[in-house]
Design a protein around this motif. Structure first.
Motif, PDB file in Angstrom:
ATOM      1  N   SER A 152       0.833  -1.208   0.000  1.00  0.00           N
ATOM      2  CA  SER A 152       0.000   0.000   0.000  1.00  0.00           C
ATOM      3  C   SER A 152       0.863   1.252   0.000  1.00  0.00           C
ATOM      4  CB  SER A 152      -0.998  -0.001   1.164  1.00  0.00           C
ATOM      5  OG  SER A 152      -0.320   0.024   2.382  1.00  0.00           O
ATOM      6  N   ILE A 153       2.034   1.188   0.629  1.00  0.00           N
ATOM      7  CA  ILE A 153       2.940   2.346   0.592  1.00  0.00           C
ATOM      8  C   ILE A 153       3.431   2.556  -0.842  1.00  0.00           C
ATOM      9  CG2 ILE A 153       5.247   3.169   1.261  1.00  0.00           C
ATOM     10  CD1 ILE A 153       4.692   1.851   4.031  1.00  0.00           C
ATOM     11  N   ALA A 154       3.779   1.451  -1.516  1.00  0.00           N
ATOM     12  CA  ALA A 154       4.244   1.543  -2.902  1.00  0.00           C
ATOM     13  C   ALA A 154       3.153   2.153  -3.782  1.00  0.00           C
ATOM     14  CB  ALA A 154       4.641   0.171  -3.421  1.00  0.00           C
ATOM     15  N   ASP A 155       1.905   1.705  -3.559  1.00  0.00           N
ATOM     16  CA  ASP A 155       0.775   2.250  -4.333  1.00  0.00           C
ATOM     17  C   ASP A 155       0.619   3.741  -4.100  1.00  0.00           C
ATOM     18  OD1 ASP A 155       0.213  -0.158  -5.383  1.00  0.00           O
ATOM     19  OD2 ASP A 155      -1.537  -0.589  -4.122  1.00  0.00           O
ATOM     20  N   ALA A 156       0.710   4.119  -2.815  1.00  0.00           N
ATOM     21  CA  ALA A 156       0.529   5.531  -2.463  1.00  0.00           C
ATOM     22  C   ALA A 156       1.617   6.380  -3.115  1.00  0.00           C
ATOM     23  CB  ALA A 156       0.561   5.712  -0.947  1.00  0.00           C
ATOM     24  N   GLU A 157       2.840   5.850  -3.147  1.00  0.00           N
ATOM     25  CA  GLU A 157       3.937   6.610  -3.754  1.00  0.00           C
ATOM     26  C   GLU A 157       3.742   6.774  -5.253  1.00  0.00           C
ATOM     27  OE1 GLU A 157       7.377   4.574  -2.357  1.00  0.00           O
ATOM     28  OE2 GLU A 157       7.431   5.711  -0.492  1.00  0.00           O
ATOM     29  N   THR A 158       3.283   5.703  -5.896  1.00  0.00           N
ATOM     30  CA  THR A 158       3.030   5.789  -7.343  1.00  0.00           C
ATOM     31  C   THR A 158       1.907   6.791  -7.601  1.00  0.00           C
ATOM     32  OG1 THR A 158       3.308   3.422  -7.225  1.00  0.00           O
ATOM     33  CG2 THR A 158       2.876   4.340  -9.384  1.00  0.00           C
ATOM     34  N   GLY A 159       0.868   6.731  -6.773  1.00  0.00           N
ATOM     35  CA  GLY A 159      -0.285   7.609  -6.944  1.00  0.00           C
ATOM     36  C   GLY A 159       0.086   9.073  -6.833  1.00  0.00           C
ATOM     37  N   ASP A 160       1.054   9.386  -5.985  1.00  0.00           N
ATOM     38  CA  ASP A 160       1.456  10.772  -5.768  1.00  0.00           C
ATOM     39  C   ASP A 160       2.078  11.395  -7.002  1.00  0.00           C
ATOM     40  OD1 ASP A 160       2.419  10.758  -2.259  1.00  0.00           O
ATOM     41  OD2 ASP A 160       0.529  11.103  -3.284  1.00  0.00           O
ATOM     42  N   ASP A 161       2.667  10.542  -7.855  1.00  0.00           N
ATOM     43  CA  ASP A 161       3.352  11.051  -9.035  1.00  0.00           C
ATOM     44  C   ASP A 161       2.399  11.736 -10.000  1.00  0.00           C
ATOM     45  OD1 ASP A 161       5.711  10.283  -8.148  1.00  0.00           O
ATOM     46  OD2 ASP A 161       6.000   8.574  -9.492  1.00  0.00           O
ATOM     47  N   GLN A 162       1.211  11.179 -10.132  1.00  0.00           N
ATOM     48  CA  GLN A 162       0.303  11.708 -11.131  1.00  0.00           C
ATOM     49  C   GLN A 162      -0.783  12.572 -10.498  1.00  0.00           C
ATOM     50  OE1 GLN A 162      -2.206   9.069 -13.392  1.00  0.00           O
ATOM     51  NE2 GLN A 162      -1.734  10.167 -15.280  1.00  0.00           N
TER      52      GLN A 162
END
Lengths: 202, 81
Positions: A41-51
């Motif tokens: 979920s941390i990885a997802d959140a980090e990816t989500g922040d990019d866009q």
């Protein structure tokens, strides 16, 4: 690490020494799974922040009001943002293939018009004001509404047509440009707005 | 001028106004490879601020230079990844 090994051995030898560090196999497995879940979920959140995400609600269908959502939407797509433009009420006309080519500028009630309202109300004045604006737009090298729609769709902007107003205005889904999303309502728009960094009502 | 940055491609957006210089720059950059430099020639004075803002806010591109010469605004954008 060596001390960890040591303490495990100690705990095995004397279970009563430190009950806090004792886990059975099932508990350990559950903990490992929980750690994996959290890492994901941390990885997802980090990816989500990019866009970045942007939602524009377009409610107006006059010639001048068609431009801001299209210009902002296509530019945001150039930034790589995830963009939804939700068209409702007269905003639907922007996506209507035929009507989008005949959007009118209102001469009446527009204080920026060089003529008084009494003159602006004369039949044909809206058409004249629109023609003048179209000429200026052409001279200025500003894109047409049709060009901006095609450009937005090419770039992956999600142009949505509100289903309720499609039915209210008695439009047909085939009336819209290819690539326009239909069959969506307020809940879909709200969901995207809730996830968006920028929300605009035009 | 172009030799200074060893440009891979030149995009001519003369006579076009906002948002075209940005949108076309983005499309042209998408077609290039990492390390390539795009030269954008515009007549829109707003492109000075807009290209800079776009490059700052977009991953994988770097604005190398912007040159104002009379009515021409030339931008050099490098694709970094």
């Amino acid at each position: 690490m060596s001390t960890d090994n040591q303490s495990t051995t100690d705990a095995d030898a004397d279970p009563g020494s430190d009950p806090e560090t004792e886990f059975d196999a099932a508990e350990l497995q559950a903990l490992r799974e929980r750690v994996d879940e959290l890492e994901e979920s941390i990885a997802d959140a980090e990816t989500g922040d990019d866009q970045k995400k942007m939602t524009i609600v377009a409610t107006q269908g006059s010639f001048d009001m068609a431009y801001p959502p299209l210009i902002l939407g296509s530019t945001a797509a150039a930034f790589g943002w995830d963009v939804v433009v939700f068209h409702t009420f007269w905003g639907l006309d922007i996506l209507h293939e035929e009507k989008s080519k005949n959007l009118k500028l209102s001469a009446v009630g527009n204080p920026n018009m060089p003529v008084p309202n009494a003159v602006a109300a004369i039949p044909g004045m809206d058409r004249m004001a629109t023609r003048m604006m179209e000429k200026k737009i052409d001279e200025n090298g500003t894109a047409t509404i049709e060009e901006l729609i095609e450009l937005s769709l090419d770039q992956g902007v999600d142009l949505q047509a509100c289903q309720m107003t499609i039915e209210l205005m008695e439009y047909d889904e085939d009336d819209f440009y290819d690539g326009v999303t239909t069959g969506v309502g307020a809940a879909t728009a709200l969901q995207h707005m809730a996830e968006s960094d920028i929300q605009l009502l035009v | 001028m172009s030799s200074e940055y060893d440009t891979t491609k030149t995009l001519d957006v003369k006579g076009q106004s906002c948002p075209m210089p940005i949108v076309k720059t983005k499309q042209a950059i998408d077609d290039l490879d990492a390390g390539d430099v795009l030269e954008v020639v515009a007549t829109d004075s707003g492109s000075m601020s807009d290209i800079q803002g776009w490059a700052d806010g977009t991953d994988g591109v770097e604005l190398l230079d912007q040159v104002e010469d009379g009515d021409l605004y030339t931008h050099y954008v490098k694709k970094t990844e």
